[in-house]
Motif scaffolding. Structure first.
Motif, short mmCIF file in Angstrom:
data_model
loop_
_atom_site.label_atom_id
_atom_site.label_comp_id
_atom_site.label_asym_id
_atom_site.label_seq_id
_atom_site.Cartn_x
_atom_site.Cartn_y
_atom_site.Cartn_z
N GLN A 149 -5.54 -2.04 -7.93
CA GLN A 149 -4.56 -2.89 -7.26
C GLN A 149 -3.35 -2.08 -6.79
O GLN A 149 -2.85 -2.30 -5.69
CB GLN A 149 -4.10 -4.01 -8.21
N LEU A 150 -2.90 -1.16 -7.64
CA LEU A 150 -1.77 -0.31 -7.25
C LEU A 150 -2.11 0.49 -5.99
O LEU A 150 -1.31 0.56 -5.06
CB LEU A 150 -1.42 0.64 -8.40
N ASP A 151 -3.30 1.05 -5.95
CA ASP A 151 -3.74 1.86 -4.82
C ASP A 151 -3.72 1.04 -3.52
O ASP A 151 -3.46 1.57 -2.44
CB ASP A 151 -5.15 2.39 -5.10
N ASN A 152 -3.99 -0.26 -3.64
CA ASN A 152 -4.04 -1.13 -2.46
C ASN A 152 -2.71 -1.83 -2.17
O ASN A 152 -2.62 -2.64 -1.25
CB ASN A 152 -5.14 -2.19 -2.64
N SER A 153 -1.68 -1.51 -2.97
CA SER A 153 -0.39 -2.21 -2.82
C SER A 153 0.76 -1.26 -2.51
O SER A 153 1.92 -1.67 -2.52
CB SER A 153 -0.07 -2.98 -4.11
N LEU A 154 0.46 -0.01 -2.21
CA LEU A 154 1.51 1.01 -2.07
C LEU A 154 2.53 0.67 -0.99
O LEU A 154 3.72 0.92 -1.15
CB LEU A 154 0.88 2.38 -1.80
N SER A 155 2.06 0.07 0.11
CA SER A 155 2.97 -0.20 1.23
C SER A 155 3.96 -1.33 0.93
O SER A 155 4.97 -1.48 1.63
CB SER A 155 2.18 -0.54 2.49
N ARG A 156 3.68 -2.14 -0.10
CA ARG A 156 4.56 -3.28 -0.42
C ARG A 156 5.14 -3.18 -1.83
O ARG A 156 5.65 -4.16 -2.37
CB ARG A 156 3.80 -4.60 -0.24
N LEU A 157 5.05 -1.99 -2.40
CA LEU A 157 5.46 -1.82 -3.80
C LEU A 157 6.96 -1.98 -3.99
O LEU A 157 7.43 -2.20 -5.11
CB LEU A 157 5.01 -0.44 -4.31
N HIS A 158 7.72 -1.90 -2.90
CA HIS A 158 9.18 -2.08 -2.99
C HIS A 158 9.54 -3.49 -3.46
O HIS A 158 10.70 -3.74 -3.84
CB HIS A 158 9.83 -1.81 -1.62
N LEU A 159 8.57 -4.40 -3.45
CA LEU A 159 8.82 -5.77 -3.91
C LEU A 159 8.82 -5.88 -5.44
O LEU A 159 9.16 -6.93 -5.99
CB LEU A 159 7.77 -6.72 -3.33
N ILE A 160 8.43 -4.82 -6.13
CA ILE A 160 8.36 -4.81 -7.59
C ILE A 160 9.34 -3.77 -8.13
O ILE A 160 9.29 -2.60 -7.73
CB ILE A 160 6.94 -4.48 -8.10
N ARG A 161 10.22 -4.17 -9.03
CA ARG A 161 11.19 -3.21 -9.59
C ARG A 161 10.57 -2.36 -10.69
O ARG A 161 10.86 -1.17 -10.80
CB ARG A 161 12.41 -3.97 -10.15
N LYS A 162 9.74 -2.99 -11.54
CA LYS A 162 9.14 -2.29 -12.67
C LYS A 162 7.68 -2.70 -12.76
O LYS A 162 7.37 -3.90 -12.82
CB LYS A 162 9.89 -2.65 -13.95
N LEU A 163 6.78 -1.71 -12.77
CA LEU A 163 5.34 -1.99 -12.75
C LEU A 163 4.64 -1.26 -13.88
O LEU A 163 4.87 -0.06 -14.09
CB LEU A 163 4.75 -1.54 -11.41
N ILE A 164 3.79 -1.97 -14.61
CA ILE A 164 2.93 -1.30 -15.58
C ILE A 164 1.49 -1.33 -15.05
O ILE A 164 1.07 -2.31 -14.43
CB ILE A 164 3.01 -1.92 -17.00
N VAL A 165 0.78 -0.24 -15.28
CA VAL A 165 -0.57 -0.09 -14.75
C VAL A 165 -1.51 0.20 -15.91
O VAL A 165 -1.30 1.15 -16.66
CB VAL A 165 -0.65 1.05 -13.72
N GLY A 166 -2.54 -0.64 -16.07
CA GLY A 166 -3.48 -0.46 -17.18
C GLY A 166 -4.89 -0.83 -16.77
O GLY A 166 -5.16 -1.19 -15.64
N GLY A 167 -5.80 -0.72 -17.73
CA GLY A 167 -7.20 -1.03 -17.47
C GLY A 167 -7.99 0.16 -16.96
O GLY A 167 -9.18 0.04 -16.65
N GLY A 168 -7.36 1.32 -16.88
CA GLY A 168 -8.01 2.54 -16.40
C GLY A 168 -6.95 3.60 -16.20
O GLY A 168 -5.76 3.30 -16.07
N ALA A 169 -7.38 4.85 -16.17
CA ALA A 169 -6.42 5.95 -16.01
C ALA A 169 -5.86 5.98 -14.59
O ALA A 169 -6.56 5.67 -13.63
CB ALA A 169 -7.10 7.28 -16.34
N VAL A 170 -4.58 6.35 -14.47
CA VAL A 170 -3.96 6.54 -13.17
C VAL A 170 -4.27 7.97 -12.72
O VAL A 170 -3.89 8.93 -13.39
CB VAL A 170 -2.43 6.32 -13.24
N SER A 171 -4.99 8.12 -11.62
CA SER A 171 -5.41 9.44 -11.16
C SER A 171 -4.21 10.27 -10.71
O SER A 171 -3.15 9.73 -10.39
CB SER A 171 -6.39 9.30 -9.99
#
Length: 365
Positions: A149-171
């Motif tokens: 989801q993070l990989d597909n949301s990079l262009s709009r990530l400015h809408l989130i101040r703090k993000l946690i990413v789980g369920g798999g390693a961040v490459s």
């Protein structure tokens, strides 16, 4: 499990899709979500009914990343303890605006609801899909996503101040893409049995990309390793048992570690132990498609390192990739794959992770 549990009332500041509900009112909302909502809202409704019933536990499905998915029972008190630890660790007080875009049938999705109810967050439910921010036009303090989801949301990530990413390693490639942005991005470590994450690391703490920080444990979590070098988790507020994982780590203290990979993925090639995840991190900048490294039996080496790439085969692509790998200075001489296989579509686990064993098996048939 003994039923001595008393469910706390929802926090006065709690909001779900803009409205405050008490425990009693939430039951009616849950039924409404199940009967009239979209499937993802129905999942939320089902969990809310489980949360509000008179049992002191909820049944949770494990992800299936290390074996067949199974149901386990998790005490509600442990979920409450986990929610409070998350609020403290990430500084998420009452009034935090949060976006929920994970499936509620897995622990991460359930815990977003528990955190909101207990800590007094203003939570909006959104369809859990690849690009959950594409219909969002407001700024949120907090959100949890998968790496996909993070990989597909990079262009709009400015809408989130703090993000946690789980369920798999961040490459390493994804890590490099979030450097220098305003959103604070944290990679989390955990599993269903630990009631979501028990450790996290900030992945874009400086403007320039560097080696990632070690993981830091949340409050009341003590870490050690066993004789295999695998992480052992002691978290009495989250689980009855000391959890012995299959994750090989470099332990820096009882609160900090560097994750190296899964012991069940370790490859012994000619007496040299290779960690696929470490090699994959080095290969990530030069491979545009999904990929993983694994092993095949070899008469001389015992196991030989091979690379699986999710793409249609072409001689040109193969030669280009072989040249890139040969020129990759980060790879040690034992970390260069002996063979490269192109696979049109990888096999996946129920929650979308690559199923390495099945993919390899389907390719070798």
């Amino acid at each position: 499990m003994q039923n001595q549990f008393s469910l706390p009332e929802t926090h006065p500041d709690f909001r779900l899709n803009g409205l405050h509900y008490t425990n009693e009112e939430l039951a009616a909302v849950a039924y409404s979500l199940i009967k009239e909502g979209e499937p993802y809202e129905g999942q939320a409704g089902n969990f809310l009914l489980d949360w509000l019933n008179d049992k002191d536990y909820v049944e949770v499905k494990t992800s299936g990343s290390t074996g067949p998915p199974k149901k386990i029972q998790i005490r509600k008190q442990y979920m409450i303890n986990s929610a409070r630890a998350t609020g403290k660790f990430f500084d998420l007080p009452a009034g935090t605006t949060a976006l929920h875009c994970l499936p509620v049938n897995f622990i991460a999705g359930k815990m977003m609801l528990v955190r909101a109810m207990l800590l007094g967050w203003k939570l909006d439910l959104e369809l859990p899909k690849a690009n959950p921010l594409d219909r969002i036009f407001k700024i949120y303090d907090f959100c949890a996503m998968t790496p996909f989801q993070l990989d597909n949301s990079l262009s709009r990530l400015h809408l989130i101040r703090k993000l946690i990413v789980g369920g798999g390693a961040v490459s390493s490639n994804l890590r490099s893409l979030v450097q220098g942005i305003s959103t604070e991005v944290y990679e989390t470590y955990g599993m269903t049995e630990t009631v979501s994450h028990i450790a996290a690391r900030h992945v874009n703490f400086k403007k320039e990309e560097e080696e990632p920080l070690p993981f830091t444990a949340l409050p009341n979590v003590i870490l050690s390793t066993d004789d295999r070098g695998c992480l052992v988790i002691e978290a009495p507020q989250l689980t009855d048992e000391v959890l012995v994982t299959n994750d090989v780590v470099e332990l820096l203290s009882d609160k900090n570690f560097i994750w190296k990979g899964r012991i069940d993925n370790v490859i012994n090639s000619g007496g040299v132990k290779l960690h696929p995840e470490e090699i994959e991190a080095k290969l990530a900048p030069i491979i545009a498609h999904r990929f993983f490294v694994t092993s095949l039996p070899d008469a001389a080496l015992g196991e030989k390192l091979v690379l699986m790439v999710e793409s249609e085969f072409s001689e040109t692509a193969l030669h280009n990739l072989e040249r890139e790998i040969k020129n990759c200075r980060k790879l040690g001489k034992f970390e260069v794959p002996k063979k490269i296989y192109f696979v049109e579509k990888f096999e996946e686990t129920p929650n979308g992770k690559i199923h390495r064993a099945n993919t390899l098996k389907s390719r070798m048939v």
